[in-house]
Design a protein around this motif. Sequence first.
Motif, PDB file in Angstrom:
ATOM      1  N   ASP A  32       1.077  -1.036  -0.255  1.00 11.08           N
ATOM      2  CA  ASP A  32       0.028  -0.198   0.167  1.00 11.08           C
ATOM      3  C   ASP A  32       0.891   1.252   0.125  1.00 11.08           C
ATOM      4  O   ASP A  32       0.692   2.254  -0.787  1.00 11.08           O
ATOM      5  CB  ASP A  32      -0.964   0.009   1.124  1.00 11.08           C
ATOM      6  CG  ASP A  32      -2.188  -0.933   1.329  1.00 11.08           C
ATOM      7  OD1 ASP A  32      -2.452  -1.698  -0.017  1.00 11.08           O
ATOM      8  OD2 ASP A  32      -2.680  -1.378   2.079  1.00 11.08           O
ATOM      9  N   GLN A  33       1.846   1.242   0.806  1.00  8.31           N
ATOM     10  CA  GLN A  33       2.755   2.400   0.655  1.00  8.31           C
ATOM     11  C   GLN A  33       3.605   2.701  -0.613  1.00  8.31           C
ATOM     12  O   GLN A  33       3.613   3.828  -0.927  1.00  8.31           O
ATOM     13  CB  GLN A  33       3.848   2.146   1.865  1.00  8.31           C
ATOM     14  CG  GLN A  33       3.317   2.324   3.332  1.00  8.31           C
ATOM     15  CD  GLN A  33       4.391   2.092   4.365  1.00  8.31           C
ATOM     16  OE1 GLN A  33       5.824   1.999   4.242  1.00  8.31           O
ATOM     17  NE2 GLN A  33       3.727   1.646   5.743  1.00  8.31           N
ATOM     18  N   PHE A  34       4.059   1.588  -1.078  1.00  9.70           N
ATOM     19  CA  PHE A  34       4.578   1.451  -2.383  1.00  9.70           C
ATOM     20  C   PHE A  34       3.508   2.365  -3.545  1.00  9.70           C
ATOM     21  O   PHE A  34       3.854   3.089  -4.222  1.00  9.70           O
ATOM     22  CB  PHE A  34       4.968   0.114  -2.989  1.00  9.70           C
ATOM     23  CG  PHE A  34       5.860   0.361  -4.129  1.00  9.70           C
ATOM     24  CD1 PHE A  34       7.502   0.702  -4.044  1.00  9.70           C
ATOM     25  CD2 PHE A  34       5.209   0.067  -5.373  1.00  9.70           C
ATOM     26  CE1 PHE A  34       8.107   0.828  -5.285  1.00  9.70           C
ATOM     27  CE2 PHE A  34       6.040   0.162  -6.481  1.00  9.70           C
ATOM     28  CZ  PHE A  34       7.501   0.359  -6.393  1.00  9.70           C
ATOM     29  N   ALA A  35       2.518   1.663  -3.495  1.00  7.48           N
ATOM     30  CA  ALA A  35       1.284   2.057  -4.418  1.00  7.48           C
ATOM     31  C   ALA A  35       1.245   3.388  -4.174  1.00  7.48           C
ATOM     32  O   ALA A  35       0.862   4.475  -5.151  1.00  7.48           O
ATOM     33  CB  ALA A  35       0.146   1.399  -4.169  1.00  7.48           C
ATOM     34  N   ALA A  36       0.925   4.122  -2.772  1.00 10.33           N
ATOM     35  CA  ALA A  36       0.678   5.542  -2.725  1.00 10.33           C
ATOM     36  C   ALA A  36       1.716   6.449  -3.112  1.00 10.33           C
ATOM     37  O   ALA A  36       1.747   7.332  -3.935  1.00 10.33           O
ATOM     38  CB  ALA A  36       0.500   5.698  -1.257  1.00 10.33           C
ATOM     39  N   VAL A  37       3.102   5.994  -2.948  1.00 12.62           N
ATOM     40  CA  VAL A  37       4.190   6.812  -3.312  1.00 12.62           C
ATOM     41  C   VAL A  37       4.292   6.879  -4.876  1.00 12.62           C
ATOM     42  O   VAL A  37       4.759   7.944  -5.620  1.00 12.62           O
ATOM     43  CB  VAL A  37       5.450   6.252  -2.819  1.00 12.62           C
ATOM     44  CG1 VAL A  37       6.857   6.633  -3.559  1.00 12.62           C
ATOM     45  CG2 VAL A  37       5.625   6.472  -1.228  1.00 12.62           C
ATOM     46  N   THR A  38       4.081   5.563  -5.646  1.00 11.91           N
ATOM     47  CA  THR A  38       4.091   5.564  -7.206  1.00 11.91           C
ATOM     48  C   THR A  38       2.975   5.820  -7.876  1.00 11.91           C
ATOM     49  O   THR A  38       2.935   5.909  -8.980  1.00 11.91           O
ATOM     50  CB  THR A  38       4.734   4.087  -7.674  1.00 11.91           C
ATOM     51  OG1 THR A  38       3.657   3.206  -7.146  1.00 11.91           O
ATOM     52  CG2 THR A  38       6.001   4.010  -6.799  1.00 11.91           C
ATOM     53  N   LYS A  39       1.916   6.096  -7.300  1.00 10.82           N
ATOM     54  CA  LYS A  39       0.462   6.401  -7.831  1.00 10.82           C
ATOM     55  C   LYS A  39       0.133   5.155  -8.694  1.00 10.82           C
ATOM     56  O   LYS A  39      -0.717   5.516  -9.461  1.00 10.82           O
ATOM     57  CB  LYS A  39       0.551   7.809  -8.531  1.00 10.82           C
ATOM     58  CG  LYS A  39       1.006   8.991  -7.792  1.00 10.82           C
ATOM     59  CD  LYS A  39       0.078   9.056  -6.846  1.00 10.82           C
ATOM     60  CE  LYS A  39       0.542  10.492  -5.868  1.00 10.82           C
ATOM     61  NZ  LYS A  39      -0.041  10.573  -4.420  1.00 10.82           N
ATOM     62  N   ASP A  40       0.620   4.041  -8.395  1.00 12.94           N
ATOM     63  CA  ASP A  40       0.205   2.912  -9.013  1.00 12.94           C
ATOM     64  C   ASP A  40      -0.873   1.975  -8.068  1.00 12.94           C
ATOM     65  O   ASP A  40      -0.566   1.096  -7.345  1.00 12.94           O
ATOM     66  CB  ASP A  40       1.314   2.076  -9.458  1.00 12.94           C
ATOM     67  CG  ASP A  40       0.809   0.699 -10.160  1.00 12.94           C
ATOM     68  OD1 ASP A  40      -0.258   0.448 -10.387  1.00 12.94           O
ATOM     69  OD2 ASP A  40       1.825   0.084 -10.467  1.00 12.94           O
ATOM     70  N   GLU A  41      -1.923   2.552  -8.256  1.00 18.29           N
ATOM     71  CA  GLU A  41      -2.872   2.041  -7.197  1.00 18.29           C
ATOM     72  C   GLU A  41      -3.854   0.972  -7.710  1.00 18.29           C
ATOM     73  O   GLU A  41      -5.161   1.009  -7.336  1.00 18.29           O
ATOM     74  CB  GLU A  41      -3.580   3.148  -6.292  1.00 18.29           C
ATOM     75  CG  GLU A  41      -2.761   3.882  -5.529  1.00 18.29           C
ATOM     76  CD  GLU A  41      -3.291   5.074  -4.765  1.00 18.29           C
ATOM     77  OE1 GLU A  41      -4.325   5.606  -5.205  1.00 18.29           O
ATOM     78  OE2 GLU A  41      -2.528   5.407  -3.728  1.00 18.29           O
ATOM     79  N   PHE A  64       7.853  -3.460  -9.716  1.00 16.68           N
ATOM     80  CA  PHE A  64       8.755  -2.434  -9.325  1.00 16.68           C
ATOM     81  C   PHE A  64       8.938  -2.549  -7.921  1.00 16.68           C
ATOM     82  O   PHE A  64      10.238  -2.226  -7.677  1.00 16.68           O
ATOM     83  CB  PHE A  64       8.426  -1.286  -9.695  1.00 16.68           C
ATOM     84  CG  PHE A  64       8.554  -0.950 -11.352  1.00 16.68           C
ATOM     85  CD1 PHE A  64       9.636  -1.544 -12.139  1.00 16.68           C
ATOM     86  CD2 PHE A  64       7.749  -0.214 -12.097  1.00 16.68           C
ATOM     87  CE1 PHE A  64       9.733  -1.324 -13.386  1.00 16.68           C
ATOM     88  CE2 PHE A  64       7.775  -0.107 -13.394  1.00 16.68           C
ATOM     89  CZ  PHE A  64       8.792  -0.712 -14.400  1.00 16.68           C
ATOM     90  N   LEU A  65       8.042  -2.661  -7.011  1.00 14.82           N
ATOM     91  CA  LEU A  65       8.382  -3.012  -5.859  1.00 14.82           C
ATOM     92  C   LEU A  65       9.314  -4.055  -5.624  1.00 14.82           C
ATOM     93  O   LEU A  65      10.415  -4.068  -4.641  1.00 14.82           O
ATOM     94  CB  LEU A  65       7.083  -3.110  -4.940  1.00 14.82           C
ATOM     95  CG  LEU A  65       7.170  -3.696  -3.434  1.00 14.82           C
ATOM     96  CD1 LEU A  65       8.063  -2.650  -2.454  1.00 14.82           C
ATOM     97  CD2 LEU A  65       5.825  -3.815  -2.531  1.00 14.82           C
ATOM     98  N   THR A  66       9.109  -5.381  -5.912  1.00 10.56           N
ATOM     99  CA  THR A  66       9.978  -6.417  -5.890  1.00 10.56           C
ATOM    100  C   THR A  66      11.227  -6.053  -6.478  1.00 10.56           C
ATOM    101  O   THR A  66      12.332  -6.376  -5.848  1.00 10.56           O
ATOM    102  CB  THR A  66       9.352  -7.595  -6.847  1.00 10.56           C
ATOM    103  OG1 THR A  66       7.923  -7.893  -6.190  1.00 10.56           O
ATOM    104  CG2 THR A  66      10.193  -8.919  -6.712  1.00 10.56           C
ATOM    105  N   LEU A  67      11.416  -5.435  -7.465  1.00 10.36           N
ATOM    106  CA  LEU A  67      12.703  -4.903  -8.206  1.00 10.36           C
ATOM    107  C   LEU A  67      13.359  -4.024  -7.174  1.00 10.36           C
ATOM    108  O   LEU A  67      14.756  -4.060  -7.040  1.00 10.36           O
ATOM    109  CB  LEU A  67      12.706  -4.111  -9.487  1.00 10.36           C
ATOM    110  CG  LEU A  67      13.802  -3.816 -10.328  1.00 10.36           C
ATOM    111  CD1 LEU A  67      14.562  -4.893 -10.760  1.00 10.36           C
ATOM    112  CD2 LEU A  67      13.327  -3.181 -11.601  1.00 10.36           C
ATOM    113  N   SER A  68      12.763  -3.269  -6.587  1.00  8.20           N
ATOM    114  CA  SER A  68      13.343  -2.129  -5.748  1.00  8.20           C
ATOM    115  C   SER A  68      14.082  -3.172  -4.530  1.00  8.20           C
ATOM    116  O   SER A  68      15.079  -2.281  -3.936  1.00  8.20           O
ATOM    117  CB  SER A  68      12.384  -1.126  -4.958  1.00  8.20           C
ATOM    118  OG  SER A  68      11.674  -1.566  -4.049  1.00  8.20           O
ATOM    119  N   LEU A  69      13.657  -4.044  -4.080  1.00  8.62           N
ATOM    120  CA  LEU A  69      14.410  -4.802  -2.978  1.00  8.62           C
ATOM    121  C   LEU A  69      15.878  -5.364  -3.430  1.00  8.62           C
ATOM    122  O   LEU A  69      16.482  -5.877  -2.456  1.00  8.62           O
ATOM    123  CB  LEU A  69      13.620  -5.866  -2.652  1.00  8.62           C
ATOM    124  CG  LEU A  69      12.137  -5.389  -1.998  1.00  8.62           C
ATOM    125  CD1 LEU A  69      11.480  -6.531  -1.715  1.00  8.62           C
ATOM    126  CD2 LEU A  69      12.271  -4.504  -0.989  1.00  8.62           C
TER     127      LEU A  69
END
Length: 150
Positions: A32-41, A64-69
């Motif tokens: 949810d935090q990643f979605a909010a930051v990236t506006k990919d909801e 992209f969240l998985t990739l950011s890890l």
Amino acid sequence: MSIFPSVDHLRQSKGADLGTSNTIEVSQSRIDQFAAVTKDEQWIHVDAERAVQGPFGTTIAHGFLTLSLLAPFLSDLIEVQSATSSINYGLNRVRFPSAVPSGSVLHAKGRILDIIDRAGAVDAVIEVAIFVKGSDKPACVAESIIRYFF
């Protein structure tokens, strides 16, 4: 973690297995935090009720969240002690062969594909495969380029 005392040790390590990283949980809160930051909801990431009817039966992490890890996983996998600094130089190839369901625990495995000498630096091309605990199929496979300065 694979520790390389010097650039010479790193140069000699083409093909080396870097082992397995520590684990990271991908909670719904993180998604949810990643979605909010990236506006990919998109609903498949943030709407638990609707996602039950979707192809995975639950919400899933963004690719992209998985990739950011990659950043924390690479910190677990490799250290070059004589480097004065390092940067993420980029990626050659990225694939997302399987989904990361909310609540998954991930770990990564790494392997040095290539070492490229640069003026005052060396690029390590590292294949990183990220896995969901209990699965043999990777969720993400990426060729990451780390530039180490000496």
